[in-house]
Design a protein around this motif. Structure first.
Motif, PDB file in Angstrom:
ATOM      1  N   LEU A 430       0.830  -1.207   0.000  1.00 35.18           N
ATOM      2  CA  LEU A 430       0.000   0.000   0.000  1.00 35.18           C
ATOM      3  C   LEU A 430       0.861   1.251   0.000  1.00 35.18           C
ATOM      4  N   LYS A 431       1.962   1.229   0.753  1.00 36.76           N
ATOM      5  CA  LYS A 431       2.865   2.378   0.762  1.00 36.76           C
ATOM      6  C   LYS A 431       3.437   2.648  -0.616  1.00 36.76           C
ATOM      7  N   ARG A 432       3.613   1.572  -1.402  1.00 38.28           N
ATOM      8  CA  ARG A 432       4.125   1.752  -2.760  1.00 38.28           C
ATOM      9  C   ARG A 432       3.033   2.153  -3.739  1.00 38.28           C
ATOM     10  N   GLY A 433       1.791   2.289  -3.271  1.00 39.21           N
ATOM     11  CA  GLY A 433       0.701   2.693  -4.134  1.00 39.21           C
ATOM     12  C   GLY A 433       0.012   1.547  -4.836  1.00 39.21           C
ATOM     13  N   GLU A 434       0.168   0.285  -4.341  1.00 43.56           N
ATOM     14  CA  GLU A 434      -0.423  -0.876  -4.990  1.00 43.56           C
ATOM     15  C   GLU A 434      -1.716  -1.272  -4.270  1.00 43.56           C
ATOM     16  N   PRO A 435      -2.855  -1.314  -4.978  1.00 44.65           N
ATOM     17  CA  PRO A 435      -4.113  -1.743  -4.350  1.00 44.65           C
ATOM     18  C   PRO A 435      -4.030  -3.201  -3.896  1.00 44.65           C
ATOM     19  N   GLN A 436      -4.839  -3.558  -2.878  1.00 41.36           N
ATOM     20  CA  GLN A 436      -4.850  -4.905  -2.322  1.00 41.36           C
ATOM     21  C   GLN A 436      -6.265  -5.478  -2.387  1.00 41.36           C
ATOM     22  N   VAL A 437      -6.385  -6.759  -2.819  1.00 41.80           N
ATOM     23  CA  VAL A 437      -7.672  -7.460  -2.859  1.00 41.80           C
ATOM     24  C   VAL A 437      -7.679  -8.497  -1.733  1.00 41.80           C
ATOM     25  N   ILE A 438      -8.719  -8.471  -0.844  1.00 38.32           N
ATOM     26  CA  ILE A 438      -8.769  -9.304   0.353  1.00 38.32           C
ATOM     27  C   ILE A 438     -10.012 -10.191   0.311  1.00 38.32           C
ATOM     28  N   ASP A 439      -9.834 -11.480   0.667  1.00 33.20           N
ATOM     29  CA  ASP A 439     -10.942 -12.427   0.814  1.00 33.20           C
ATOM     30  C   ASP A 439     -11.433 -12.354   2.255  1.00 33.20           C
ATOM     31  N   THR A 440     -12.672 -11.877   2.469  1.00 32.30           N
ATOM     32  CA  THR A 440     -13.178 -11.707   3.831  1.00 32.30           C
ATOM     33  C   THR A 440     -13.355 -13.042   4.545  1.00 32.30           C
ATOM     34  N   GLN A 441     -13.476 -14.155   3.785  1.00 29.48           N
ATOM     35  CA  GLN A 441     -13.658 -15.452   4.421  1.00 29.48           C
ATOM     36  C   GLN A 441     -12.388 -15.909   5.147  1.00 29.48           C
ATOM     37  N   THR A 442     -11.230 -15.359   4.769  1.00 30.23           N
ATOM     38  CA  THR A 442      -9.962 -15.792   5.365  1.00 30.23           C
ATOM     39  C   THR A 442      -9.510 -14.899   6.511  1.00 30.23           C
ATOM     40  N   LEU A 443     -10.289 -13.886   6.852  1.00 35.79           N
ATOM     41  CA  LEU A 443      -9.870 -12.966   7.910  1.00 35.79           C
ATOM     42  C   LEU A 443     -10.043 -13.610   9.279  1.00 35.79           C
ATOM     43  N   PRO A 444      -9.191 -13.302  10.246  1.00 37.82           N
ATOM     44  CA  PRO A 444      -9.347 -13.852  11.602  1.00 37.82           C
ATOM     45  C   PRO A 444     -10.608 -13.309  12.259  1.00 37.82           C
ATOM     46  N   PRO A 445     -11.183 -14.063  13.180  1.00 40.06           N
ATOM     47  CA  PRO A 445     -12.427 -13.610  13.829  1.00 40.06           C
ATOM     48  C   PRO A 445     -12.203 -12.343  14.645  1.00 40.06           C
ATOM     49  N   GLY A 446     -13.268 -11.560  14.768  1.00 42.35           N
ATOM     50  CA  GLY A 446     -13.210 -10.319  15.508  1.00 42.35           C
ATOM     51  C   GLY A 446     -14.371  -9.436  15.111  1.00 42.35           C
ATOM     52  N   PRO A 447     -14.591  -8.348  15.853  1.00 44.50           N
ATOM     53  CA  PRO A 447     -15.736  -7.469  15.534  1.00 44.50           C
ATOM     54  C   PRO A 447     -15.634  -6.856  14.149  1.00 44.50           C
ATOM     55  N   GLU A 448     -14.405  -6.508  13.719  1.00 43.86           N
ATOM     56  CA  GLU A 448     -14.268  -5.900  12.410  1.00 43.86           C
ATOM     57  C   GLU A 448     -14.583  -6.896  11.300  1.00 43.86           C
ATOM     58  N   THR A 449     -14.160  -8.161  11.479  1.00 42.83           N
ATOM     59  CA  THR A 449     -14.475  -9.195  10.496  1.00 42.83           C
ATOM     60  C   THR A 449     -15.978  -9.472  10.465  1.00 42.83           C
ATOM     61  N   ALA A 450     -16.577  -9.499  11.646  1.00 45.97           N
ATOM     62  CA  ALA A 450     -18.018  -9.747  11.720  1.00 45.97           C
ATOM     63  C   ALA A 450     -18.800  -8.659  10.991  1.00 45.97           C
ATOM     64  N   ALA A 451     -18.335  -7.402  11.133  1.00 40.68           N
ATOM     65  CA  ALA A 451     -19.025  -6.305  10.459  1.00 40.68           C
ATOM     66  C   ALA A 451     -18.948  -6.458   8.951  1.00 40.68           C
ATOM     67  N   LEU A 452     -17.784  -6.908   8.440  1.00 41.52           N
ATOM     68  CA  LEU A 452     -17.639  -7.088   7.002  1.00 41.52           C
ATOM     69  C   LEU A 452     -18.515  -8.236   6.499  1.00 41.52           C
ATOM     70  N   LEU A 453     -18.520  -9.362   7.211  1.00 40.27           N
ATOM     71  CA  LEU A 453     -19.305 -10.519   6.785  1.00 40.27           C
ATOM     72  C   LEU A 453     -20.797 -10.222   6.842  1.00 40.27           C
ATOM     73  N   ALA A 454     -21.225  -9.433   7.841  1.00 42.57           N
ATOM     74  CA  ALA A 454     -22.646  -9.108   7.962  1.00 42.57           C
ATOM     75  C   ALA A 454     -23.139  -8.268   6.800  1.00 42.57           C
ATOM     76  N   SER A 455     -22.238  -7.543   6.167  1.00 38.32           N
ATOM     77  CA  SER A 455     -22.646  -6.698   5.053  1.00 38.32           C
ATOM     78  C   SER A 455     -22.841  -7.486   3.765  1.00 38.32           C
ATOM     79  N   GLY A 456     -22.503  -8.778   3.748  1.00 38.92           N
ATOM     80  CA  GLY A 456     -22.658  -9.598   2.559  1.00 38.92           C
ATOM     81  C   GLY A 456     -21.534  -9.459   1.563  1.00 38.92           C
ATOM     82  N   VAL A 457     -20.423  -8.805   1.947  1.00 43.62           N
ATOM     83  CA  VAL A 457     -19.289  -8.603   1.047  1.00 43.62           C
ATOM     84  C   VAL A 457     -18.320  -9.765   1.213  1.00 43.62           C
ATOM     85  N   LYS A 458     -18.009 -10.464   0.121  1.00 44.53           N
ATOM     86  CA  LYS A 458     -17.078 -11.587   0.163  1.00 44.53           C
ATOM     87  C   LYS A 458     -15.647 -11.167  -0.162  1.00 44.53           C
ATOM     88  N   TRP A 459     -15.509 -10.172  -1.008  1.00 44.84           N
ATOM     89  CA  TRP A 459     -14.187  -9.662  -1.371  1.00 44.84           C
ATOM     90  C   TRP A 459     -14.230  -8.144  -1.284  1.00 44.84           C
TER      91      TRP A 459
END
Length: 758
Positions: A430-459
């Motif tokens: 990111l510091k080099r200016g390169e965008p990042q694509v993240i799979d929400t299914q692989t994120l560790p559990p936590g409130p922030e992950t739960a918020a993303l999964l609840a929104s129905g966003v997979k990537w």
């Protein structure tokens, strides 16, 4: 009948094949020729540029060395001017008291290690006094020397060429000759400073031109004063050390490439003029100077050959494929282009509308939370995604904050949730200016992950927000697919750039506010420290004064006892010497009192009040005039002032006391005290008809211990006027003086007008 249509069909296929072969051959030949020509042109251009860069580097180093040499000469001239303009020194030279003038210069070589020898000559070039002393040259005329011819041309400071001096040990030196002014601005003598070459040019040994290089410093006659390849103790000066130097045109400042005829080698030779006819010559072997250039050119030739081979192969392959499919692709491309153009026009219009809306939202918002929340809705419309998030990073703690977020089922923002930056993927990317694509299914559990999964966003994709080269956040948007359209990424980059600039400016404004508050706290702390230091200084001053007074009283008492009890044994000379001891003890006590007064003038708390300056000046004048009954003192009407009465009384005591003291030897001493007000300030002055002074040295009068008259002429310690200047400055005023030798003096000071008078 069947054979007739075959021939035309065969002929129709044979012609394109032959034409294609000819076209391929021609294309290949043109491509090879183009690559060869372009490579050769780049080779020649690069060789010329790298050669110019190497020459420019040497010319720049030579110019820098010449600038340093000019500064060294100016410093040497400044030292000579400072010594030649000392008041006492000028008076002794003008009076022809050469030995006494030489005594003043005794300690100069100890203070300036680059000085080898100093001497004073008269205006005809005859040496009269020198340091260190050399009896064999004193009284000799040096009018034939370059330094005498140069300084006597227009009687200005002159830097000589290199020459071998006459005094032992005889060695090469550089001389600076400075005229010594006498009364009436005439020339009374010449001060000559001879510099040690090994010390004066010691800095030049640090010049690094690279391998096989050499630096010479030469005078206007091309005599070498310094050679980087010669030992520090070597005596040079018999012409330039290398015959190639003589090829340089005087005044040339550019490095140039020359060929050494005997050896056939290339040399980079340059000359940079410094000052006073001196210059710096730089020499470097061409092979060493252009080693980097030659290596790069060889690599370029190899790269060019490889590129040419690959280009030939690529052209053959590409032209073959193009010839087979160009018609089919052209038709498909044309139809697709028409469809894309129509769709692009519609998308572009919608994009412009939403981008304009985002710009207005960013301009209208101020705080980071407000900026993020204002752009979420139009951003989702622009990208066409179910969820968008604006993050601001804290790279020191490794956390990001959701300043604003909006999902498929929300129309409001939800700021404040903090989570580790690792959710965004590779922070260094990111510091080099390169965008990042993240799979929400692989994120560790936590409130922030739960918020993303609840929104129905997979990537989701994180696009960096960079302002001023610093990563300050990310613009993230989610979807149900692992890939995101290029158009979305481009739009997100544009919006992220705008957000980064706006949030960085908001952060900067908040930081400025915090810095201002911290600065205010530091100012208060520093004020308290200064008040404590002033109290300690005052306590120390009183302690020192008491400790010094006790031994002074003892010295005076024992001297008086010896005068009274042993007068017959001491004799007249012994009594006189004891009298001198008592007088010096008295002067030391007076000096302590004056220094304490000067210290109190800067520390004493001010208690401003309205002062009747006429009454105050008359009171002080009456008090002091008792010691000078023959003096006539006139006090005019003075404007009132808003100031500290005790401090202003000290000002009048010093100014009126000086006027009476310096006019006491006149047949009819007269002192005038006056003043006036012009609205903005009140001006006061004390004028006398006494000894006066030279206005060229008026700036020295208000410094501690600075006197223009000796203690044998007029008593005093040189502290009174310094007290005047400090007191007036503390009141926000200014003080100045005017006078002429033998025609009296006028000392003036001005104070801001009081409010009642303004």
């Amino acid at each position: 009948m069947a054979s007739e249509p075959v021939a035309p069909h065969a002929a129709g296929r044979t012609a394109p094949v032959g034409s294609l072969r000819v076209w391929l051959a021609a294309s290949l030949a043109l491509a090879v020729l183009g690559i060869v020509g372009l490579s050769w042109h780049r080779y020649v251009t690069l060789e010329r540029e790298l050669t110019g860069t190497a020459l420019a580097r040497q010319a720049a180093i030579g110019s820098l060395a010449a600038s340093t040499l000019a500064v060294k000469f100016e410093r040497l001239v400044d030292v000579g001017v400072a010594l030649a303009t000392r008041v006492r020194f000028q008076e002794l030279v003008a009076a022809g008291r050469w030995s006494e003038a030489g005594q003043i210069l005794q300690r100069v070589p100890e203070d300036f290690d680059f000085l080898d020898r100093l001497f004073v000559a008269d205006v005809r070039g005859t040496l009269r006094a020198d340091v260190p002393q050399a009896a064999d040259v004193r009284g000799r005329s040096f009018a034939h020397r370059d330094w005498f011819k140069g300084v006597s041309r227009d009687w200005r400071p002159y830097v000589s060429q290199l020459y071998r001096r006459s005094a032992a040990p005889q060695r090469n030196v550089i001389a600076v000759a400075v005229p010594i002014r006498g009364p009436g601005d005439g020339v009374a003598g010449i001060l000559v400073l001879q510099a040690k070459l090994e010390t004066f040019f010691d800095w030049a040994r640090g010049i690094d031109l690279g391998a096989a290089s050499r630096v010479l410093i030469v005078d206007a006659g091309w005599r070498t004063a310094f050679d980087s390849q010669a030992p520090a103790s070597a005596q040079l000066g018999d012409g330039a050390a290398d015959p190639l130097v003589l090829r340089l045109a005087p005044g040339a400042s550019q490095a140039q490439l020359v060929r050494d005829a005997p050896g056939g080698r290339e040399l980079v030779l340059g000359f940079a003029p410094a000052a006073h006819g001196w210059g710096v010559v730089t020499l470097q072997d061409g092979a060493a100077a252009f080693a980097a250039r030659d290596a790069l050119l060889r690599q370029m030739l190899l790269d060019g050959a490889l590129i040419a081979l690959f280009a030939v192969a690529a052209i053959v392959l590409a032209t073959t494929v193009v010839a087979q499919r160009r018609r089919e692709q052209a038709n498909r491309a044309h139809r697709a282009a028409l469809e894309r153009a129509q769709a692009s026009l519609a998308r572009h219009a919608e994009r412009l509308r939403i981008v304009h809306e985002i710009d207005r939202a960013i301009i209208a918002a101020e705080a980071p939370h407000a900026i993020a929340g204002a752009v979420i809705r139009p951003l989702r419309e622009l990208l066409g995604v179910p969820r968008a998030i604006v993050n601001v990073f804290d790279l020191t703690t490794g956390e990001a904050e959701w300043l604003a977020a909006a999902g498929r089922h929300r129309t409001r923002t939800e700021p404040g949730l903090r989570y580790p930056i690792r959710l965004l993927g590779d922070v260094e990317a990111l510091k080099r200016g390169e965008p990042q694509v993240i799979d929400t299914q692989t994120l560790p559990p936590g409130p922030e992950t739960a918020a993303l999964l609840a929104s129905g966003v997979k990537w989701y994709m994180a696009v960096p927000m960079i302002a001023g080269g610093e990563l300050i956040g990310a613009l993230s948007f989610g979807g149900e697919q692992a890939s995101f359209p290029e158009e979305q990424v481009v739009i997100a980059r544009e919006v992220a750039t705008q957000l980064a600039i706006a949030i960085a400016q908001s952060r900067l404004f908040e930081q400025v506010k915090r810095n201002a508050e911290q600065l205010e706290i530091r100012v208060r702390e520093r004020t308290a420290e200064l008040e404590a230091a002033n109290k300690e200084l005052e306590s120390f001053s009183y302690s020192v004064s008491h400790d010094l007074r006790a031994p002074l009283r003892a010295v005076d008492g024992y001297a008086r006892m010896m005068q009274e009890d042993f007068a017959e044994r001491l004799g007249e000379e012994g009594s006189r010497q004891l009298g001198v001891v008592r007088e010096e003890a008295r002067r030391m006590g007076q000096l302590i009192d004056d220094l304490l007064a000067f210290s109190r003038a800067g520390r004493q708390a001010m208690r401003a009040a309205r002062i009747d300056m006429t009454a105050l000046a008359r009171s002080v004048a009456a008090e002091l005039a008792a010691e000078y009954p023959q003096a006539e003192v006139q006090v005019g009407d003075l404007p009132p002032a808003a100031a500290d009465p005790a401090l202003l009384r000290q000002v009048w005591l010093n100014l009126i006391g000086n006027a009476l003291k310096y006019s006491a030897r006149e047949p009819a001493p007269r002192v005038e005290i006056g003043g006036r007000a012009d609205g903005a300030q009140a001006e006061y002055w004390v004028r006398d008809n006494g000894a006066g002074f030279d206005e060229r040295y008026a700036h020295k009068l208000f410094s501690v211990f600075q006197r223009l008259h000796g203690a044998h002429e007029f008593p005093g310690t040189g502290v009174g006027l310094a007290i005047v200047q400090r007191v007036v400055a503390r009141h926000g005023g200014r003080v100045w003086a005017a006078g002429k030798p033998g025609a009296g003096a006028k000392f003036s000071f001005a104070l801001p007008a009081s409010r009642s008078d303004a």
